[in-house]
Design a protein around this motif. Structure first.
Motif, short mmCIF file in Angstrom:
data_model
loop_
_atom_site.label_atom_id
_atom_site.label_comp_id
_atom_site.label_asym_id
_atom_site.label_seq_id
_atom_site.Cartn_x
_atom_site.Cartn_y
_atom_site.Cartn_z
N PHE A 45 3.02 6.49 -5.28
CA PHE A 45 2.61 6.82 -6.66
C PHE A 45 1.51 7.88 -6.64
CE2 PHE A 45 4.17 2.55 -8.34
CZ PHE A 45 5.03 3.09 -9.27
N ALA A 46 0.52 7.65 -5.78
CA ALA A 46 -0.64 8.55 -5.75
C ALA A 46 -0.25 9.97 -5.33
CB ALA A 46 -1.70 7.99 -4.82
N SER A 62 6.97 9.45 -7.06
CA SER A 62 7.78 8.47 -7.79
C SER A 62 8.16 8.99 -9.17
CB SER A 62 7.01 7.16 -7.93
OG SER A 62 7.63 6.34 -8.89
N GLU A 79 1.91 2.11 -3.52
CA GLU A 79 0.81 2.74 -4.26
C GLU A 79 0.54 4.15 -3.74
OE1 GLU A 79 -0.50 1.71 -7.01
OE2 GLU A 79 0.72 -0.09 -6.94
N ASP A 88 0.84 -1.21 0.00
CA ASP A 88 0.00 0.00 0.00
C ASP A 88 0.87 1.25 0.00
OD1 ASP A 88 -2.63 -1.24 0.22
OD2 ASP A 88 -1.86 -1.95 2.14
N PRO A 112 8.24 1.66 -9.06
CA PRO A 112 7.93 1.48 -7.63
C PRO A 112 9.08 1.98 -6.76
CG PRO A 112 7.46 -0.52 -8.86
CD PRO A 112 8.18 0.39 -9.81
#
Lengths: 345, 93
Positions: A23-24, A28, A20, A17, A32
């Motif tokens: 990223f959100a 990044s 992610e 999580d 990853p």
């Protein structure tokens, strides 16, 4: 009691999580990241013996102070091991140096990467690749060190692609662009020694740079032959109306051929500088120089660089294969100078 | 649950005071900041001429930066503050 880390904290379910979430948040570069937990960040700070509040650089053009804490968080994101931290710090010092002139290469449509050349004992200790597949893939140090610097540029200095980083094309080196000089096999004076450091010091040289361009010479067994091919390839490359720098990376076979003829780096630079000049007539005919053709333009020469010393010569690359490369610097004369910083441990 | 740290910097707000804008360019001395890119001098000279002919500016002086990616250097700023009332600067290719 170690100094507190002051960055904002976020709670997430677990590592997947967290990836992610990063990223959100836009943290990044498109790959990853490693979740930057406090224990990992502290390990990097301790490896470089830095307090979190210590300022590593101040980018005047962007009015941004880059602290050790933020460098460490971004180095964790990039996947750096703790012992890489001193190299990341030195590189960040380099891009914050006024001579490197951050705003241009961090922003420009011409799309510079940060070429990082590691010299000295630390390159061998940390297995920074100087050999096969020089520009990647395959070596953690090479891929994460440069990634860490780029993430600092993105997350601390605001150089986000599409907003403040407006590279028209960019290039793969903007993800990571790290090499070491092959000092073990090189017959020549290492780059950092040429630039005023002692051989036993470790350094990183940062140069705002376009992508590497490979050239072939599988024919000649002389220094002049190989370098004639290189000069012919280089002559029309980058900003031919005035480059700040080139980095010339000579791999194993070419290195041995050139050194076998007794040529040192100074002679290589001088030869390349003399043989990469363009006539005004050619520059005008090919729409690189403004103005109408004048009598004598065929004989009037314009050097690619102000001085032979603007060419950085580095011995690196695989032992086999009659290939080497040259890397044009970014933009034009006086826009950005290559900077060498000591890696402090 | 794990806790992660923010890699970005928090922006601190800082008030900026602007100099009052002139109501008119009539009789004003115009400074033009040229960024060294091709034709930027010609474009700015044209702008300066228009400000003089159509807006009554007293005249214009052009200053050339060291290169396009750095701020105007101190000598330019000093000369601007002495010899100009308004200035035109921009970034472009």
């Amino acid at each position: 009691m170690p100094a507190a880390l002051t960055s904002k904290r976020y709670q997430v379910e677990g590592p997947a999580d967290a990836i992610e979430f990063c990223f959100a948040q836009g943290w990044s570069d498109g790959l990853p990241v490693v979740p930057p937990t406090e224990d990992k960040v502290r390990a990097l700070l301790e490896a470089a013996r830095l307090a979190p509040t210590q300022e590593i650089g101040f980018v005047a053009h962007r009015a941004v102070s880059i602290t050790a804490e933020k460098v460490a968080i971004n180095a964790v994101l990039a996947g750096c091991r703790p012992e890489y931290m001193p190299i990341v710090v030195a590189a960040v010092e380099g891009i914050a140096d006024p001579r490197w002139s951050y705003h241009g290469p961090g922003t420009s449509t011409a799309g510079a990467g940060v070429l990082m050349i590691v010299n000295g004992p630390i390159a061998r200790e940390l297995d920074v690749n100087a050999g096969d597949n020089l520009f990647g893939p395959g070596w953690r140090a090479n891929l994460t060190l440069g990634r860490a610097v780029r993430l600092v540029m993105r997350n601390v200095c605001g150089s986000r692609p599409g907003t403040l980083d407006r590279g028209t094309l960019g290039h793969p080196g903007k993800l990571s662009y790290v090499i070491a000089e092959n000092e073990a096999d090189s017959p020549w004076t290492p780059l950092h020694v040429e630039r005023g450091f002692r051989a036993e010091q470790s350094t990183v040289t940062v140069m705002a740079a376009e992508a590497p361009r490979q050239f072939y010479n599988q024919l000649s067994n002389t220094a002049e032959g190989v370098l004639t091919t290189l000069a012919d390839d280089m002559r029309i490359s980058g900003n031919v109306m005035g480059q700040p720098h080139y980095c010339v990376v000579l791999a194993g076979e070419h290195m041995r051929t050139i050194a076998g003829d007794g040529w040192d780096k100074k002679r290589i630079r001088q030869f390349l500088w003399e043989h990469t000049q363009n006539s005004h007539a050619h520059l005008k005919r090919t729409q690189r120089m403004s103005g109408a053709l004048q009598p004598g333009d065929d004989a009037r020469l314009r050097p690619l660089l102000v001085s032979p010393d603007d060419i950085l010569v580095v011995a690196a690359g695989g032992r086999a294969g009659a290939f080497s490369c040259y890397i044009p610097g970014w933009s034009s004369v006086r826009s950005s100078q290559a900077v060498t910083k000591e890696v402090k441990r | 649950m794990i806790e992660i740290l923010d890699p970005t910097v928090e922006v601190s707000a800082r008030p900026i005071t602007y100099v009052d804008r002139p109501r008119s360019l009539e009789g004003k001395r115009i400074g033009l900041i040229e960024n060294t890119k091709f034709n930027s001098d010609r474009l700015l000279a044209r702008i300066g001429d228009i400000l003089k002919a159509e807006y009554g500016a007293a005249g214009w002086t052009m200053f050339r930066k060291h290169n396009s990616s750095v701020p105007a250097h101190d000598e330019i700023i000093g000369e601007l503050s002495r010899a100009c009332d308004v200035m035109v600067a921009g970034v472009g290719d």
